[in-house]
Design an enzyme around this catalytic site. Structure first.
Site: not given
Length: 221
Positions: A137, A50, A54
């Site tokens: 998640k 993943e 960011r």
């Protein structure tokens, strides 16, 4: 036909992450590190990753890593429909969000890309179910009560599979993976920013291999 294809992609992504049992959460400041990182993860025995949105290098990093046919690359920390578009255009095969965003989930479903939304409460799990999703998640896992909280949440939501992320490491990952409701764990320790910044790819590969070994089901050779 599109709905069938969407289901196939979702099941394929869930199967790949579940087989790996570990989903490395990658933060890349420079896209030039994407290729050697992909190599290190594969050498360590992982076939999925993943890459988080960011940094400004996220989309290009996903593009580079997605060129590896043996690596399933997804986009993480996706906060908006526009980022969904960027991620999918770059080659992301699944999307992960830190919280539940109806707009992001809807855009993923419009594009037919699997999405694992972040949840922290029963309300958000219910929202995921209402959207037709059953894999989420759980973030931030340790801060929310870890294994005990997942056990409690899994009791009423028996069809939901969790990917706990946040505070997970080699010391506690086996506790999470022992729960039937846990599909895989997400973590950063094998792809720590300091290792990437220093280009310590052998150490990334070594930590990845150690994580894969620690996550191996008991009794499996």
């Amino acid at each position: 036909m599109t709905g069938v294809q969407d289901d196939e992609q979702r099941h394929a992504a869930v199967a790949a992450v579940g087989a790996a049992r570990i989903l490395p959460v990658v933060v890349l400041d420079a896209a030039r590190d994407a290729a050697p990182l992909a190599d290190a993860l594969l050498r360590g025995g992982l076939r999925c990753a993943e890459v988080t949105f960011r940094t400004d290098a996220a989309a290009e990093s996903i593009r580079v890593m997605s060129e590896r046919p043996d690596l399933l690359v997804g986009a993480g920390t996706v906060l908006s429909p526009a980022q969904v578009d960027q991620a999918v255009e770059a080659g992301a095969r699944f999307v992960v969000t830190p919280g539940f965003s109806p707009a992001v989930v809807r855009r993923c479903q419009e594009l037919g890309v699997p999405v694992f939304p972040g949840v922290a409460t029963g309300t958000e799990i219910q929202m995921a179910l209402d959207a037709g999703l059953d894999t989420v998640k759980f973030f931030p896992a340790e801060q929310l009560g870890g294994v005990g909280t997942i056990k409690a949440l899994a009791a009423p939501y028996r069809s939901v599979r969790f990917i706990p992320t946040g505070g997970v490491n080699t010391g506690n990952l086996s506790d999470y993976l022992a729960l039937p409701a846990v599909l895989a764990v997400g973590g950063t320790w094998m792809v720590a920013p300091d290792l990437i910044a220093a280009g310590r790819w052998d150490e990334v590969a070594a930590r990845t291999a150690a994580a894969v070994e620690a996550a191996r089901p008991t009794g499996e050779a």
